[in-house]
Motif scaffolding. Structure first.
Motif, short mmCIF file in Angstrom:
data_model
loop_
_atom_site.label_atom_id
_atom_site.label_comp_id
_atom_site.label_asym_id
_atom_site.label_seq_id
_atom_site.Cartn_x
_atom_site.Cartn_y
_atom_site.Cartn_z
N LEU A 106 -2.68 16.72 19.29
CA LEU A 106 -1.55 16.35 20.15
C LEU A 106 -2.04 15.49 21.32
O LEU A 106 -1.39 14.50 21.67
N GLN A 107 -3.19 15.83 21.87
CA GLN A 107 -3.75 15.03 22.96
C GLN A 107 -4.05 13.61 22.49
O GLN A 107 -3.79 12.64 23.20
N ASN A 158 9.80 14.47 15.30
CA ASN A 158 9.56 13.62 16.47
C ASN A 158 8.36 12.71 16.26
O ASN A 158 8.43 11.51 16.55
N ILE A 159 7.27 13.28 15.75
CA ILE A 159 6.07 12.49 15.51
C ILE A 159 6.35 11.36 14.53
O ILE A 159 5.95 10.22 14.74
N VAL A 186 0.30 20.88 14.33
CA VAL A 186 -0.57 19.97 15.05
C VAL A 186 -1.43 20.79 16.00
O VAL A 186 -0.92 21.65 16.71
N THR A 187 -2.74 20.52 16.03
CA THR A 187 -3.60 21.22 16.98
C THR A 187 -3.44 20.59 18.36
O THR A 187 -2.93 19.48 18.50
N VAL A 188 -3.89 21.31 19.37
CA VAL A 188 -3.82 20.79 20.74
C VAL A 188 -4.63 19.50 20.84
O VAL A 188 -4.18 18.52 21.44
N ALA A 189 -5.81 19.48 20.24
CA ALA A 189 -6.65 18.27 20.28
C ALA A 189 -5.94 17.09 19.61
O ALA A 189 -5.99 15.96 20.11
N ASN A 206 1.18 6.58 23.83
CA ASN A 206 1.39 6.31 25.25
C ASN A 206 2.58 7.12 25.78
O ASN A 206 3.45 6.61 26.48
N LEU A 207 2.61 8.40 25.40
CA LEU A 207 3.65 9.33 25.83
C LEU A 207 2.96 10.63 26.26
O LEU A 207 1.83 10.90 25.86
N THR A 208 3.67 11.44 27.04
CA THR A 208 3.13 12.75 27.38
C THR A 208 3.41 13.71 26.22
O THR A 208 4.26 13.44 25.36
N ALA A 209 2.71 14.84 26.23
CA ALA A 209 2.95 15.86 25.20
C ALA A 209 4.41 16.32 25.26
O ALA A 209 5.06 16.52 24.23
N ASP A 210 4.92 16.47 26.47
CA ASP A 210 6.32 16.89 26.63
C ASP A 210 7.27 15.86 26.03
O ASP A 210 8.25 16.22 25.37
N GLN A 211 6.99 14.59 26.23
CA GLN A 211 7.85 13.54 25.67
C GLN A 211 7.82 13.57 24.14
O GLN A 211 8.83 13.30 23.49
N ILE A 212 6.67 13.88 23.57
CA ILE A 212 6.57 13.95 22.11
C ILE A 212 7.31 15.18 21.60
O ILE A 212 8.09 15.10 20.66
N MET A 213 7.08 16.32 22.23
CA MET A 213 7.69 17.57 21.76
C MET A 213 9.21 17.58 21.95
O MET A 213 9.94 18.14 21.14
#
Length: 122
Positions: A47-48, A6-7, A42-45, A55-62
């Motif tokens: 991903l943020q 996805n990334i 990917v770390t949480v930081a 310009n997407l939410t974490a949910d949209q990326i995942m």
């Protein structure tokens, strides 16, 4: 697709180079390459930081599905009711800004109408 895929797809779709994304999230290019290959999580930081960059939410990326992310909303081709529904989806600060702009435009229109009416009487 998994998060790594996805990334990569999102990066490519946005026309970004690996080194640009790596710099933005604070890793070197080889580390970022491992992320896209699924060899490093990917770390949480990170991903943020990706959410801000893409310009997407974490949910949209995942759960990326390029058909589920709107590219642009054009309000001019909507009915008045649809336009108001779209405005209601905005957060409070953005709604306030929209309504301030509308208030300013209405005040300007009333002033022009008043001025034109009174100038015509002279």
């Amino acid at each position: 697709m998994n998060l790594a895929d996805n990334i990569k797809v999102i990066r490519e779709k946005q026309g970004l180079l690996q080194k640009e994304v790596a710099l933005h999230i604070g890793v070197d290019k080889s580390t970022y390459s491992k992320i896209e290959k699924g060899l490093r999580e990917v770390t949480v930081a990170e991903l943020q930081k990706l959410t801000k960059l893409f310009n997407l939410t974490a949910d949209q990326i995942m759960n990326y599905n390029e058909n589920s992310i709107p590219t642009e909303v054009v309000i001019e081709d909507k009915s008045t009711i649809e336009q108001m529904q779209l405005i209601q989806q905005l957060d409070e600060e953005d709604k306030s800004t929209v309504f301030k702009i509308i208030d300013k435009m209405l005040t300007t229109k009333k002033f022009k109408d008043f001025f034109n009416k009174n100038v015509a009487m002279l």
